[in-house]
Scaffold this motif. Structure first.
Motif, PDB file in Angstrom:
ATOM      1  N   GLY A 160      -4.380   5.512  -6.106  1.00  0.00           N
ATOM      2  CA  GLY A 160      -5.069   5.738  -4.836  1.00  0.00           C
ATOM      3  C   GLY A 160      -6.050   4.625  -4.516  1.00  0.00           C
ATOM      4  N   VAL A 161      -6.788   4.173  -5.523  1.00  0.00           N
ATOM      5  CA  VAL A 161      -7.757   3.085  -5.313  1.00  0.00           C
ATOM      6  C   VAL A 161      -7.041   1.808  -4.883  1.00  0.00           C
ATOM      7  CG1 VAL A 161      -9.412   1.573  -6.477  1.00  0.00           C
ATOM      8  CG2 VAL A 161      -9.487   4.039  -6.875  1.00  0.00           C
ATOM      9  N   VAL A 162      -5.931   1.473  -5.563  1.00  0.00           N
ATOM     10  CA  VAL A 162      -5.183   0.261  -5.209  1.00  0.00           C
ATOM     11  C   VAL A 162      -4.592   0.393  -3.809  1.00  0.00           C
ATOM     12  CG1 VAL A 162      -3.261  -1.254  -5.831  1.00  0.00           C
ATOM     13  CG2 VAL A 162      -4.664  -0.240  -7.624  1.00  0.00           C
ATOM     14  N   THR A 163      -4.118   1.597  -3.475  1.00  0.00           N
ATOM     15  CA  THR A 163      -3.594   1.837  -2.118  1.00  0.00           C
ATOM     16  C   THR A 163      -4.656   1.557  -1.071  1.00  0.00           C
ATOM     17  OG1 THR A 163      -2.051   3.534  -2.915  1.00  0.00           O
ATOM     18  CG2 THR A 163      -2.591   3.553  -0.568  1.00  0.00           C
ATOM     19  N   HIS A 220       8.913   7.254  -7.125  1.00  0.00           N
ATOM     20  CA  HIS A 220       8.781   5.930  -7.728  1.00  0.00           C
ATOM     21  C   HIS A 220       9.830   4.978  -7.165  1.00  0.00           C
ATOM     22  CE1 HIS A 220       6.320   7.069 -11.572  1.00  0.00           C
ATOM     23  NE2 HIS A 220       5.738   7.434 -10.451  1.00  0.00           N
ATOM     24  N   THR A 221      11.028   5.500  -6.896  1.00  0.00           N
ATOM     25  CA  THR A 221      12.088   4.647  -6.347  1.00  0.00           C
ATOM     26  C   THR A 221      11.779   4.228  -4.919  1.00  0.00           C
ATOM     27  OG1 THR A 221      13.761   5.695  -7.758  1.00  0.00           O
ATOM     28  CG2 THR A 221      14.549   4.501  -5.824  1.00  0.00           C
ATOM     29  N   THR A 222      11.341   5.178  -4.089  1.00  0.00           N
ATOM     30  CA  THR A 222      10.995   4.813  -2.717  1.00  0.00           C
ATOM     31  C   THR A 222       9.800   3.858  -2.700  1.00  0.00           C
ATOM     32  OG1 THR A 222       9.670   6.849  -2.513  1.00  0.00           O
ATOM     33  CG2 THR A 222      11.951   6.905  -1.702  1.00  0.00           C
ATOM     34  N   GLY A 223       8.895   4.023  -3.668  1.00  0.00           N
ATOM     35  CA  GLY A 223       7.804   3.063  -3.799  1.00  0.00           C
ATOM     36  C   GLY A 223       8.312   1.691  -4.186  1.00  0.00           C
ATOM     37  N   GLU A 224       9.281   1.659  -5.101  1.00  0.00           N
ATOM     38  CA  GLU A 224       9.878   0.382  -5.521  1.00  0.00           C
ATOM     39  C   GLU A 224      10.500  -0.338  -4.325  1.00  0.00           C
ATOM     40  OE1 GLU A 224      13.543  -1.283  -8.335  1.00  0.00           O
ATOM     41  OE2 GLU A 224      13.317   0.854  -7.913  1.00  0.00           O
ATOM     42  N   LEU A 225      11.155   0.404  -3.445  1.00  0.00           N
ATOM     43  CA  LEU A 225      11.800  -0.198  -2.285  1.00  0.00           C
ATOM     44  C   LEU A 225      10.789  -0.778  -1.291  1.00  0.00           C
ATOM     45  CD1 LEU A 225      14.621   2.442  -1.706  1.00  0.00           C
ATOM     46  CD2 LEU A 225      14.922   0.065  -2.421  1.00  0.00           C
ATOM     47  N   CYS A 226       9.531  -0.363  -1.406  1.00  0.00           N
ATOM     48  CA  CYS A 226       8.468  -0.932  -0.575  1.00  0.00           C
ATOM     49  C   CYS A 226       7.803  -2.138  -1.227  1.00  0.00           C
ATOM     50  CB  CYS A 226       7.391   0.122  -0.280  1.00  0.00           C
ATOM     51  SG  CYS A 226       7.935   1.457   0.795  1.00  0.00           S
ATOM     52  N   ALA A 269       0.837  -1.206   0.000  1.00  0.00           N
ATOM     53  CA  ALA A 269       0.000   0.000   0.000  1.00  0.00           C
ATOM     54  C   ALA A 269       0.868   1.252   0.000  1.00  0.00           C
ATOM     55  CB  ALA A 269      -0.933  -0.006   1.217  1.00  0.00           C
ATOM     56  N   LEU A 270       1.932   1.241   0.809  1.00  0.00           N
ATOM     57  CA  LEU A 270       2.861   2.378   0.841  1.00  0.00           C
ATOM     58  C   LEU A 270       3.527   2.559  -0.523  1.00  0.00           C
ATOM     59  CD1 LEU A 270       4.535   1.765   4.332  1.00  0.00           C
ATOM     60  CD2 LEU A 270       2.943   3.614   3.726  1.00  0.00           C
ATOM     61  N   GLY A 271       3.878   1.452  -1.170  1.00  0.00           N
ATOM     62  CA  GLY A 271       4.505   1.536  -2.487  1.00  0.00           C
ATOM     63  C   GLY A 271       3.596   2.177  -3.511  1.00  0.00           C
ATOM     64  N   PHE A 272       2.323   1.771  -3.526  1.00  0.00           N
ATOM     65  CA  PHE A 272       1.376   2.356  -4.483  1.00  0.00           C
ATOM     66  C   PHE A 272       1.088   3.814  -4.161  1.00  0.00           C
ATOM     67  CE2 PHE A 272       0.384  -1.914  -5.991  1.00  0.00           C
ATOM     68  CZ  PHE A 272       0.130  -1.668  -7.323  1.00  0.00           C
ATOM     69  N   ALA A 273       1.061   4.156  -2.891  1.00  0.00           N
ATOM     70  CA  ALA A 273       0.826   5.557  -2.526  1.00  0.00           C
ATOM     71  C   ALA A 273       1.945   6.432  -3.085  1.00  0.00           C
ATOM     72  CB  ALA A 273       0.756   5.690  -1.007  1.00  0.00           C
ATOM     73  N   GLN A 274       3.174   5.971  -2.975  1.00  0.00           N
ATOM     74  CA  GLN A 274       4.300   6.750  -3.483  1.00  0.00           C
ATOM     75  C   GLN A 274       4.337   6.760  -5.009  1.00  0.00           C
ATOM     76  OE1 GLN A 274       7.933   6.112  -0.611  1.00  0.00           O
ATOM     77  NE2 GLN A 274       6.503   4.393  -0.385  1.00  0.00           N
ATOM     78  N   LEU A 275       3.924   5.653  -5.628  1.00  0.00           N
ATOM     79  CA  LEU A 275       3.808   5.642  -7.088  1.00  0.00           C
ATOM     80  C   LEU A 275       2.805   6.703  -7.528  1.00  0.00           C
ATOM     81  CD1 LEU A 275       4.748   3.946  -9.648  1.00  0.00           C
ATOM     82  CD2 LEU A 275       2.575   2.726  -9.402  1.00  0.00           C
ATOM     83  N   GLY A 276       1.674   6.800  -6.817  1.00  0.00           N
ATOM     84  CA  GLY A 276       0.667   7.797  -7.141  1.00  0.00           C
ATOM     85  C   GLY A 276       1.165   9.215  -6.929  1.00  0.00           C
ATOM     86  N   ILE A 277       1.938   9.441  -5.868  1.00  0.00           N
ATOM     87  CA  ILE A 277       2.502  10.774  -5.629  1.00  0.00           C
ATOM     88  C   ILE A 277       3.430  11.162  -6.770  1.00  0.00           C
ATOM     89  CG2 ILE A 277       4.047  12.110  -4.139  1.00  0.00           C
ATOM     90  CD1 ILE A 277       2.904  10.493  -1.774  1.00  0.00           C
ATOM     91  N   GLY A 278       4.249  10.191  -7.209  1.00  0.00           N
ATOM     92  CA  GLY A 278       5.146  10.456  -8.331  1.00  0.00           C
ATOM     93  C   GLY A 278       4.391  10.878  -9.577  1.00  0.00           C
TER      94      GLY A 278
END
Length: 532
Positions: free
Chosen positions: A487-490, A418-424, A380-389
């Protein structure tokens, strides 16, 4: 199998690589140069395909170029499955790395030949890509397995060895796009492709000169029982025939005998991979030999498989739509020097080198306080950061509507999140697969992780095709939709976290997973206790 003392703890006078077995240096530099070649060429790929013919490019429209990109990157992941099998049964890991590197180098050379008038452009391009896919399938999964075998004692020292090894991967991935991009800008497309070939050849030289440090592991394939030798040979010849058929299809398409629609091929490939995944997971879930906990954990793996595929479909815009955005809509001049668009592809590995140690320490410290987020929570954290990117790209896309170029800041921020999301997601998903996979399906479940990545790359190519250069006015809305989807996936993972966490049952002792009436059911089916 005999074990050399390469894997033992440091011994005074023994040759070492940063306090580790000397073989780690062999694999470190081989993989560094292989990743240099792979990411260097990949950064050029979509830009080259969409460049006009008069500019030395292929002249493809954006949807076609991005679909080909998706097929290529998906093929790299799919080829790892037969590549790993061939190493285990036919070549041995060490020979598979050597043969794979030679084929990769040949692919980059073939890609560069049209620039010197030696072969027609289309022939060099497509045959070169296929060679790189085949070679990477042989090299990539087997070089990673060799790292672990340097440490038969296991433990934290092996983990530290992998950290050093992955630093080599990211150093190569950071240098490749930057150097190949500079050569492309100053000397031409095919000089960039040639630089990728030089990188792989450098890796081969390092590997051959220092291969002795790898010891005995992987010199020979695993012995095949006499009763299965015929089946093994048939399987091998089937893989060879499939590879030859791929080259034949490409040649027939280049001759105009068959019509190749890249976007349609990508769509069909998505259906095939989804179909295979459904059949595989259904087979596992219906296996009567599984315990209830194993079946529940398989349901969790299905959710993570879907999540990973969706995550990569967004993350892998880096080499396609975001690459084109950097080329066309980003102001890249700094102190009178034009920064190649490919250089932005170096941001992700640079960020990885900076932030991976921080995330590793963060999870450890949170775990000591019993605050470590669960696996679905990290997704969920990874997708949230992907969405922010992509939120930053939504803003950037709005700013280019007046015809102006935007500052590189927007891409810098996009790649950061996207990178910090990848690390999650990426290391967590791989670790989760090793923890949750039923023992009798362990290797196959690890293979499904490659399938998820392949599916994500195909979807990424199709999604990138929506960002066509002649429809710039639609970009803000497209990015807005991606942000909403993330956001929906998160929210979906957040809502499902308690349910998935309960089904994963990670606190259950491993011995409880063995059926009392079938004590030998899992013998040889995978490691007794998968490592974190």
């Amino acid at each position: 199998m005999s074990q050399s003392n390469e894997g033992s703890p440091a011994i005074p006078g023994q040759r070492q690589f940063f306090g580790h077995p000397a073989g780690l240096g062999t694999l470190f530099f081989t993989e560094l140069w292989e990743r240099f070649s792979y990411y260097g060429m990949r950064a050029l790929l979509v830009l080259f395909m969409t460049a006009a013919v008069v500019e030395g490019g292929m002249g493809f429209d954006d949807p076609t170029a991005n679909a080909i990109y998706g097929l290529y990157t998906a093929g790299v992941y799919l080829a790892a499955l037969p590549g790993g099998w061939l190493a285990d049964r036919i070549f041995g890991q060490q020979n598979a790395i050597w043969y794979g590197g030679i084929i990769i180098a040949a692919g980059h050379i073939v890609l560069s030949l049209p620039g010197f008038g030696l072969v027609p452009e289309a022939y060099g391009f497509f045959l070169g890509l296929i060679l790189i896919v085949v070679g990477t399938g042989l090299l990539k999964p087997n070089i990673s397995s060799c790292v672990g075998e340097l440490y038969p004692e296991g433990g934290s020292r092996r983990d530290a060895g992998y950290v050093i090894y992955y630093m080599g991967i990211n150093v190569g991935a950071a240098l490749g796009p930057f150097i190949c991009g500079l050569l492309r800008v100053n000397m031409g497309w095919h000089w960039g492709f040639a630089a990728a070939a030089v990188g792989m050849i450098a890796g081969l030289i390092v590997y051959r000169l220092t291969q002795r440090h790898l010891g005995e592991f992987g010199k020979e394939p695993h012995p095949t029982p006499p009763e299965k030798q015929g089946q093994t040979k048939a399987m091998a010849w089937g893989i060879y025939a499939l590879t030859a058929g791929l080259f034949l299809f490409a040649l027939l398409a280049l001759q105009g005998v068959v019509v190749m629609d890249a976007r349609q091929m990508a769509e069909y490939s998505v259906y095939v991979i989804v179909g295979v995944a459904v059949l595989f997971f259904a087979r596992v879930l219906l296996d009567s030999k599984l315990t209830k906990i194993e079946r529940n954990r398989t349901v969790v793996l299905v959710a993570l498989f879907i999540g990973a595929a969706l995550f990569w479909s967004g993350f892998e815009q880096a080499g396609s739509s975001l690459n084109l955005f950097a080329e066309r809509y980003t102001a890249r001049e700094l102190l009178g020097i034009v920064i190649p668009a490919e250089a932005f592809q170096s941001l992700n590995p640079v960020y990885i080198l900076i932030f991976a140690p921080f995330f590793s320490a963060l999870w450890i410290n949170l775990g000591r306080r019993n605050l470590d987020p669960s696996i679905p929570m990290k997704f969920a954290l990874g997708f949230a950061q992907l969405g922010i990117g992509f939120g930053f790209m939504w803003i950037a896309a709005s700013l280019i509507q007046d015809g102006d170029q935007v500052l590189p800041t927007w891409l810098l921020l996009t790649y950061l999140f996207h990178t910090t999301g990848e690390l999650c997601v990426s290391p967590i998903g791989l670790s989760a697969t090793s923890k949750l996979a039923p023992r009798s399906y362990y290797s196959q479940m690890m293979g499904m992780w490659f399938f998820g990545a392949a599916l994500g790359n195909l979807l990424a190519g199709l999604l990138a095709g929506e960002f066509s250069g002649d429809q710039v006015e639609q970009f803000p809305e497209l990015y807005r939709q991606i942000v909403i989807f993330c956001g929906v996936v998160t929210v979906g993972f957040l809502v499902a976290t308690p349910f998935l966490k309960k089904m994963a049952a990670l606190d259950t002792p491993t011995d409880d997973l063995v059926r009392e009436d079938e004590p030998g059911a899992y013998e040889g089916g995978g490691p007794k206790q998968p490592r974190d």
